[in-house]
Design a protein around this motif. Sequence first.
Motif, PDB file in Angstrom:
ATOM      1  N   ASN A  53       0.825  -1.226  -0.163  1.00  0.00           N
ATOM      2  CA  ASN A  53      -0.009  -0.110  -0.027  1.00  0.00           C
ATOM      3  C   ASN A  53       0.853   1.052  -0.209  1.00  0.00           C
ATOM      4  O   ASN A  53       0.582   2.293  -0.659  1.00  0.00           O
ATOM      5  CB  ASN A  53      -1.008  -0.204   1.162  1.00  0.00           C
ATOM      6  CG  ASN A  53      -1.879   1.239   1.268  1.00  0.00           C
ATOM      7  OD1 ASN A  53      -1.483   2.359   1.977  1.00  0.00           O
ATOM      8  ND2 ASN A  53      -2.928   1.347   0.538  1.00  0.00           N
ATOM      9  N   ALA A  70       2.265   1.807  -3.597  1.00  0.00           N
ATOM     10  CA  ALA A  70       1.381   2.251  -4.287  1.00  0.00           C
ATOM     11  C   ALA A  70       0.872   3.678  -4.061  1.00  0.00           C
ATOM     12  O   ALA A  70       0.880   4.634  -4.918  1.00  0.00           O
ATOM     13  CB  ALA A  70      -0.140   1.407  -4.419  1.00  0.00           C
ATOM     14  N   VAL A  71       0.886   4.089  -2.592  1.00  0.00           N
ATOM     15  CA  VAL A  71       0.547   5.516  -2.270  1.00  0.00           C
ATOM     16  C   VAL A  71       1.604   6.491  -3.009  1.00  0.00           C
ATOM     17  O   VAL A  71       1.529   7.562  -3.340  1.00  0.00           O
ATOM     18  CB  VAL A  71       0.300   5.756  -0.774  1.00  0.00           C
ATOM     19  CG1 VAL A  71       0.553   7.170  -0.191  1.00  0.00           C
ATOM     20  CG2 VAL A  71      -0.959   5.015  -0.303  1.00  0.00           C
ATOM     21  N   LYS A  74       3.289   6.127  -5.577  1.00  0.00           N
ATOM     22  CA  LYS A  74       3.012   5.882  -6.821  1.00  0.00           C
ATOM     23  C   LYS A  74       4.439   5.255  -7.750  1.00  0.00           C
ATOM     24  O   LYS A  74       4.650   5.607  -8.727  1.00  0.00           O
ATOM     25  CB  LYS A  74       3.002   7.461  -7.463  1.00  0.00           C
ATOM     26  CG  LYS A  74       1.732   8.248  -6.751  1.00  0.00           C
ATOM     27  CD  LYS A  74       1.608   9.397  -7.810  1.00  0.00           C
ATOM     28  CE  LYS A  74       0.513  10.109  -7.118  1.00  0.00           C
ATOM     29  NZ  LYS A  74      -0.825   9.885  -7.049  1.00  0.00           N
ATOM     30  N   GLN A  89      -3.221  -1.227  -8.673  1.00  0.00           N
ATOM     31  CA  GLN A  89      -4.468  -0.127  -8.542  1.00  0.00           C
ATOM     32  C   GLN A  89      -5.282  -0.365  -7.154  1.00  0.00           C
ATOM     33  O   GLN A  89      -5.456   0.743  -6.443  1.00  0.00           O
ATOM     34  CB  GLN A  89      -5.223   0.141  -9.706  1.00  0.00           C
ATOM     35  CG  GLN A  89      -4.628   0.542 -10.867  1.00  0.00           C
ATOM     36  CD  GLN A  89      -5.602   0.446 -12.336  1.00  0.00           C
ATOM     37  OE1 GLN A  89      -6.650   0.160 -12.176  1.00  0.00           O
ATOM     38  NE2 GLN A  89      -4.865   1.015 -13.163  1.00  0.00           N
ATOM     39  N   LEU A  96      -4.127   0.287  -3.171  1.00  0.00           N
ATOM     40  CA  LEU A  96      -4.431   1.499  -2.806  1.00  0.00           C
ATOM     41  C   LEU A  96      -5.646   1.541  -1.881  1.00  0.00           C
ATOM     42  O   LEU A  96      -5.602   2.402  -0.874  1.00  0.00           O
ATOM     43  CB  LEU A  96      -4.846   2.661  -3.722  1.00  0.00           C
ATOM     44  CG  LEU A  96      -3.724   3.071  -4.483  1.00  0.00           C
ATOM     45  CD1 LEU A  96      -4.182   4.030  -5.751  1.00  0.00           C
ATOM     46  CD2 LEU A  96      -2.864   3.961  -3.765  1.00  0.00           C
ATOM     47  N   SER A  97      -6.720   0.450  -1.935  1.00  0.00           N
ATOM     48  CA  SER A  97      -7.695   0.582  -1.138  1.00  0.00           C
ATOM     49  C   SER A  97      -7.485  -0.062   0.291  1.00  0.00           C
ATOM     50  O   SER A  97      -6.854  -1.231   0.514  1.00  0.00           O
ATOM     51  CB  SER A  97      -8.804  -0.431  -1.824  1.00  0.00           C
ATOM     52  OG  SER A  97      -9.978  -0.848  -0.795  1.00  0.00           O
TER      53      SER A  97
END
Length: 129
Positions: free
Chosen positions: A52, A55-56, A58, A104, A107-108
């Motif tokens: 995560n 992902a945050v 990028k 993608q 990120l959740s």
Amino acid sequence: MATTSPPQDIVMTDRQTPPPIPSDAEPKYGGFTRFEIELEFVQSLASPLYLNHLAVMKYFESPSFVEYLKYLQYFSQPPYSKFLMYPGPTLKNLELLQQERFRQDILSPDVVARLIEEGIKKGTEWARS
């Protein structure tokens, strides 16, 4: 005033070979071999919270980083997988990271929580067996 150019990404090719299993003759980078550095990084991929974070920040949007993740799949081969402390979650997450949709979805917070719950469940089942 001198200007410096930004660091350039290293181009990964399909012919990129995994590093040899460490020997005393291998060059060191900060005291570690290339294999040790890649092993440490690939093992960190077992953590849904770290995925995560990547992902945050990028990282998964960078084509060169995605290529690096593809290259790291050599850890799924027996000469290398035996060095993984947690091969199950490490290799599972490395495989999932090959999918753009997962990169993608991580990120959740819900996806992260689900991966953590699955890991706890698998660990509990393994301990009982």
